[in-house]
Write an enzyme that holds these catalytic residues in place. Sequence first.
Site, PDB file in Angstrom:
ATOM      1  N   TYR A   1      72.233  19.572  24.101  1.00  0.00           N
ATOM      2  CA  TYR A   1      72.737  18.601  23.272  1.00  0.00           C
ATOM      3  C   TYR A   1      73.232  18.849  21.876  1.00  0.00           C
ATOM      4  CZ  TYR A   1      71.958  14.134  20.457  1.00  0.00           C
ATOM      5  OH  TYR A   1      71.997  13.028  19.734  1.00  0.00           O
TER       6      TYR A   1
ATOM      7  N   LYS B   1      77.358  17.792  21.282  1.00  0.00           N
ATOM      8  CA  LYS B   1      77.708  16.830  20.072  1.00  0.00           C
ATOM      9  C   LYS B   1      78.662  17.638  19.239  1.00  0.00           C
ATOM     10  CE  LYS B   1      75.508  12.949  21.305  1.00  0.00           C
ATOM     11  NZ  LYS B   1      76.664  11.982  21.452  1.00  0.00           N
TER      12      LYS B   1
END
Length: 275
Positions: free
Chosen positions: A186, A190
Amino acid sequence: MSTQTYRALFDLSGKTAIVTGALGLLGRRFCRGLAESGAQVAVVDLDADKAQQFASRLAQDYGTRAAGIGCDVSNPAAVDHMIGQTCEVLGDIHILLNNAASKSEHLDAFFAPFEEYSLDEWRRVMSVNLDGAFLTAQAVGRQMIAQGTGGSIIQTSSIYGLLGPDDRIYQDSHYLGTTINTPAVYSASKAAIVGLTNHLAARWAKHGIRVNTLTPGGVESGQNDTFVKNYSNRVPMGRMAKADELVGAALFLASDASSYVTGQNLFVDGGLSAW
């Protein structure tokens, strides 16, 4: 300039916006904010029937046109088809909220410790969070360049794309009954969004296309009380965000109110990144 003129900068009447991940926690709010500001909205998510139902509700509630379109953003052909459908139903594209992200269907695999993380799971998440952002930005950018009228692309990142997670927050913390953490996949996906934004902002400025990142802090969405307390103690404002609090920033970046803003990363995090 008069007050009325400044207010008009936020008016999105006559604009068409695509929102990917439109049925998620933030996606639904982004769609409503865009529709209330006058935009036509393409509601894009995996489930075509639910996307169409939500689009019908937007049209009913705000008196604007909306289209629900099913799309797997990790599939190039599906993304191209989605762009074609949007143009056919709503006309030229002026705004993209590149917002789709995945926790995958396997929460245990998604939240697995880094030392045991599966490459297959890594690739599943990246296929949506990064590949999907790339494919959607690429397709929308091509369309905007062909139109010759510029546009605004907003890509959703996360504080954990810029900051390392504080594991103390996650002690005895749960999300919808599942023990949670912030997986490296994640954070990496990002962080990559910020780099993609900067690249595209520099590349497409000559076409009048602005590209910016919107970076939310933690948003209330079903975490247990322990997590909410732990997280809030790490934030100068002393609380988590409410989903609606991201909408104003998105509307600013979508509208002419930010006409000289590109290649920027707008944090909406209650001050967490200031500490």
